[in-house]
Design a protein around this motif. Structure first.
Motif, PDB file in Angstrom:
ATOM      1  N   TYR A  64       5.425 -30.331  13.011  1.00 29.48           N
ATOM      2  CA  TYR A  64       5.692 -30.586  14.174  1.00 29.48           C
ATOM      3  C   TYR A  64       4.124 -31.144  15.184  1.00 29.48           C
ATOM      4  CZ  TYR A  64       2.217 -26.435  13.597  1.00 29.48           C
ATOM      5  OH  TYR A  64       1.476 -25.978  12.545  1.00 29.48           O
ATOM      6  N   ARG A  65       4.354 -31.520  16.035  1.00 32.88           N
ATOM      7  CA  ARG A  65       3.193 -32.287  16.879  1.00 32.88           C
ATOM      8  C   ARG A  65       2.153 -30.949  17.952  1.00 32.88           C
ATOM      9  NH1 ARG A  65       3.506 -36.430  20.305  1.00 32.88           N
ATOM     10  NH2 ARG A  65       1.142 -36.426  19.858  1.00 32.88           N
ATOM     11  N   PHE A  66       1.126 -31.530  17.868  1.00 36.33           N
ATOM     12  CA  PHE A  66      -0.064 -29.836  17.754  1.00 36.33           C
ATOM     13  C   PHE A  66      -1.087 -31.144  18.584  1.00 36.33           C
ATOM     14  CE2 PHE A  66      -3.942 -28.055  16.455  1.00 36.33           C
ATOM     15  CZ  PHE A  66      -3.094 -26.497  17.196  1.00 36.33           C
ATOM     16  N   GLN A  67      -1.402 -30.459  19.910  1.00 36.96           N
ATOM     17  CA  GLN A  67      -1.282 -29.304  20.044  1.00 36.96           C
ATOM     18  C   GLN A  67      -0.320 -29.138  20.918  1.00 36.96           C
ATOM     19  OE1 GLN A  67      -4.707 -29.943  21.772  1.00 36.96           O
ATOM     20  NE2 GLN A  67      -5.686 -28.421  20.005  1.00 36.96           N
ATOM     21  N   THR A  68       0.737 -28.417  21.457  1.00 39.75           N
ATOM     22  CA  THR A  68       1.745 -28.167  22.625  1.00 39.75           C
ATOM     23  C   THR A  68       1.453 -27.426  23.117  1.00 39.75           C
ATOM     24  OG1 THR A  68       3.161 -29.082  20.990  1.00 39.75           O
ATOM     25  CG2 THR A  68       3.766 -28.256  23.205  1.00 39.75           C
ATOM     26  N   ASP A  69       1.064 -26.511  23.999  1.00 39.92           N
ATOM     27  CA  ASP A  69       0.744 -25.480  25.368  1.00 39.92           C
ATOM     28  C   ASP A  69       2.062 -25.478  25.726  1.00 39.92           C
ATOM     29  OD1 ASP A  69       2.520 -26.670  27.538  1.00 39.92           O
ATOM     30  OD2 ASP A  69       0.510 -27.076  28.652  1.00 39.92           O
ATOM     31  N   PRO A  70       2.268 -23.973  25.845  1.00 42.32           N
ATOM     32  CA  PRO A  70       3.304 -22.902  26.115  1.00 42.32           C
ATOM     33  C   PRO A  70       4.288 -23.337  26.829  1.00 42.32           C
ATOM     34  CG  PRO A  70       1.423 -21.749  26.116  1.00 42.32           C
ATOM     35  CD  PRO A  70       0.791 -23.014  26.371  1.00 42.32           C
ATOM     36  N   GLY A  72       5.265 -26.830  27.342  1.00 37.85           N
ATOM     37  CA  GLY A  72       5.748 -28.056  26.536  1.00 37.85           C
ATOM     38  C   GLY A  72       5.304 -28.889  26.351  1.00 37.85           C
ATOM     39  N   ASN A  73       3.520 -28.939  27.252  1.00 40.70           N
ATOM     40  CA  ASN A  73       3.041 -30.096  27.668  1.00 40.70           C
ATOM     41  C   ASN A  73       2.280 -30.692  26.566  1.00 40.70           C
ATOM     42  OD1 ASN A  73       3.894 -30.444  29.953  1.00 40.70           O
ATOM     43  ND2 ASN A  73       2.366 -28.749  30.557  1.00 40.70           N
ATOM     44  N   LEU A  74       2.240 -31.774  26.098  1.00 39.79           N
ATOM     45  CA  LEU A  74       1.401 -32.256  24.187  1.00 39.79           C
ATOM     46  C   LEU A  74       0.181 -32.629  24.763  1.00 39.79           C
ATOM     47  CD1 LEU A  74       4.035 -33.855  22.654  1.00 39.79           C
ATOM     48  CD2 LEU A  74       3.406 -31.871  21.817  1.00 39.79           C
ATOM     49  N   ALA A  75      -1.194 -32.290  24.181  1.00 40.34           N
ATOM     50  CA  ALA A  75      -2.056 -32.435  24.261  1.00 40.34           C
ATOM     51  C   ALA A  75      -2.674 -33.943  23.209  1.00 40.34           C
ATOM     52  CB  ALA A  75      -3.179 -31.447  23.913  1.00 40.34           C
ATOM     53  N   GLY A  76      -2.733 -34.817  24.047  1.00 44.56           N
ATOM     54  CA  GLY A  76      -2.465 -36.254  23.173  1.00 44.56           C
ATOM     55  C   GLY A  76      -1.402 -37.186  22.655  1.00 44.56           C
ATOM     56  N   ASP A  77      -2.085 -37.919  22.059  1.00 48.56           N
ATOM     57  CA  ASP A  77      -0.992 -38.813  21.007  1.00 48.56           C
ATOM     58  C   ASP A  77      -0.919 -39.361  20.346  1.00 48.56           C
ATOM     59  OD1 ASP A  77      -3.073 -40.640  21.443  1.00 48.56           O
ATOM     60  OD2 ASP A  77      -1.991 -42.788  22.191  1.00 48.56           O
ATOM     61  N   GLU A  78      -1.289 -37.576  19.772  1.00 51.05           N
ATOM     62  CA  GLU A  78      -1.645 -37.677  18.218  1.00 51.05           C
ATOM     63  C   GLU A  78      -1.654 -36.140  18.034  1.00 51.05           C
ATOM     64  OE1 GLU A  78      -5.049 -39.730  16.944  1.00 51.05           O
ATOM     65  OE2 GLU A  78      -4.023 -42.068  17.082  1.00 51.05           O
ATOM     66  N   GLY A  79      -1.701 -36.515  16.850  1.00 48.63           N
ATOM     67  CA  GLY A  79      -1.865 -34.390  16.115  1.00 48.63           C
ATOM     68  C   GLY A  79      -0.277 -33.954  15.775  1.00 48.63           C
ATOM     69  N   TYR A  80      -0.742 -33.859  14.747  1.00 47.36           N
ATOM     70  CA  TYR A  80       0.260 -33.456  13.725  1.00 47.36           C
ATOM     71  C   TYR A  80      -0.262 -31.760  13.280  1.00 47.36           C
ATOM     72  CZ  TYR A  80       2.531 -37.628  14.991  1.00 47.36           C
ATOM     73  OH  TYR A  80       3.065 -38.756  15.613  1.00 47.36           O
ATOM     74  N   GLY A  81       0.787 -31.306  13.017  1.00 47.91           N
ATOM     75  CA  GLY A  81       0.695 -29.911  11.978  1.00 47.91           C
ATOM     76  C   GLY A  81       1.606 -29.092  11.101  1.00 47.91           C
ATOM     77  N   THR A 106      -0.538 -22.305   7.059  1.00 46.67           N
ATOM     78  CA  THR A 106      -0.360 -23.278   8.169  1.00 46.67           C
ATOM     79  C   THR A 106      -1.748 -24.268   8.188  1.00 46.67           C
ATOM     80  OG1 THR A 106      -0.522 -24.338  10.680  1.00 46.67           O
ATOM     81  CG2 THR A 106      -1.780 -21.664   9.920  1.00 46.67           C
ATOM     82  N   PHE A 107      -1.375 -25.927   8.370  1.00 46.32           N
ATOM     83  CA  PHE A 107      -2.397 -26.897   8.307  1.00 46.32           C
ATOM     84  C   PHE A 107      -2.246 -27.265   9.277  1.00 46.32           C
ATOM     85  CE2 PHE A 107      -4.234 -31.161   7.334  1.00 46.32           C
ATOM     86  CZ  PHE A 107      -5.468 -30.735   7.396  1.00 46.32           C
ATOM     87  N   ASN A 108      -3.238 -27.693  11.007  1.00 45.44           N
ATOM     88  CA  ASN A 108      -3.313 -28.659  11.663  1.00 45.44           C
ATOM     89  C   ASN A 108      -4.177 -30.145  12.239  1.00 45.44           C
ATOM     90  OD1 ASN A 108      -0.727 -26.627  13.116  1.00 45.44           O
ATOM     91  ND2 ASN A 108      -2.335 -25.836  12.495  1.00 45.44           N
ATOM     92  N   GLU A 109      -4.136 -30.738  12.688  1.00 48.34           N
ATOM     93  CA  GLU A 109      -4.744 -31.507  12.876  1.00 48.34           C
ATOM     94  C   GLU A 109      -4.691 -32.037  14.272  1.00 48.34           C
ATOM     95  OE1 GLU A 109      -4.587 -35.154  11.071  1.00 48.34           O
ATOM     96  OE2 GLU A 109      -5.166 -34.464   9.216  1.00 48.34           O
ATOM     97  N   ALA A 110      -5.412 -31.669  15.705  1.00 44.36           N
ATOM     98  CA  ALA A 110      -5.494 -31.373  17.020  1.00 44.36           C
ATOM     99  C   ALA A 110      -5.927 -32.706  16.947  1.00 44.36           C
ATOM    100  CB  ALA A 110      -6.434 -30.708  17.285  1.00 44.36           C
ATOM    101  N   GLY A 111      -4.510 -33.333  18.586  1.00 43.38           N
ATOM    102  CA  GLY A 111      -4.046 -34.738  18.730  1.00 43.38           C
ATOM    103  C   GLY A 111      -5.586 -34.951  19.824  1.00 43.38           C
TER     104      GLY A 111
END
Length: 212
Positions: A64-70, A72-81, A106-111
């Motif tokens: 998934y894309r990370f981070q997504t807030d409750p 559905g808004n994405l933070a930044g143009d990168e970031g995956y998990g 779970t493994f996450n890199e924040a956008g």
């Protein structure tokens, strides 16, 4: 789908932890535990899941894309998990008694290259005001503040069981936060719950969700 079972795409609860797999209507208490702060929860992505061994085991994995807030808004143009959850019903009988074991990762890199691990108060007062809490009198709990990170990962284990009207459920988790320019952090969390239905009913086990 052949071989992999089922595929899901969209914004949904990622496969990590027994608590999110349990419907909010079916929680043992009115709120989720404070360990829920470590869960990636609802993110926008795709995943595969299925039951195995005559529905006595489950597997699920997602990206998934990370981070997504409750909302559905994405933070930044990168970031995956990615997240994964595997479970096994170790024991069951015709009466409906069960013993459940599960594991999560779970493994996450924040956008935004930052993470803020926090939880709303267990009464949930700030949840409806998630985007603007500056004027709300009740603060977030277990709030780390904004941490500059390269990535973070969480591993967890589940143990639960039901006998008659008794239900026991517990989880333990540990987050490993790889900070940028700061020490490596370990953030443990967990809970244990025991409930009894006074009127004699039992909480049935849902083999597809691997939750009660």
């Amino acid at each position: 789908l052949p071989t992999v079972g089922h595929m899901r795409i969209g914004q949904w609860k990622q496969p990590f932890s027994m608590e999110p797999a349990t419907s909010f209507r079916e929680l043992m208490f009115m709120e989720r535990s404070l360990a829920f702060a470590l869960v990636p929860f609802r993110q926008i992505g795709a995943g595969f899941y299925d039951t195995l061994l005559d529905e006595s085991a489950t597997y699920a994995v997602s990206g998934y894309r990370f981070q997504t807030d409750p909302f559905g808004n994405l933070a930044g143009d990168e970031g995956y998990g990615m997240s994964t959850r595997e479970t096994m019903l170790l024991w069951s009988n015709d009466a409906g008694d069960t013993l459940h074991l599960g594991g999560n990762y779970t493994f996450n890199e924040a956008g935004t290259d930052t993470i803020r691990i926090r939880s709303t108060p267990e009464v949930g007062f700030t949840q409806a005001d998630f985007n603007n809490t500056s004027n709300f009198p009740i603060p977030f709990f277990v709030d780390t503040g904004v941490l500059p990170i390269a990535n973070y990962q969480v591993a967890g284990a589940e143990l639960a069981g039901g006998v008659g009207s008794w239900l026991y459920q517990s989880e333990i988790m540990c987050a490993l936060v790889n900070q940028q320019g700061a020490p490596f952090l370990q953030l443990p969390g967990g809970y244990a719950q025991l409930g009894y239905v006074l009127t004699g009913e039992r909480r049935p086990y849902n083999p597809k969700a691997a939750a009660y």
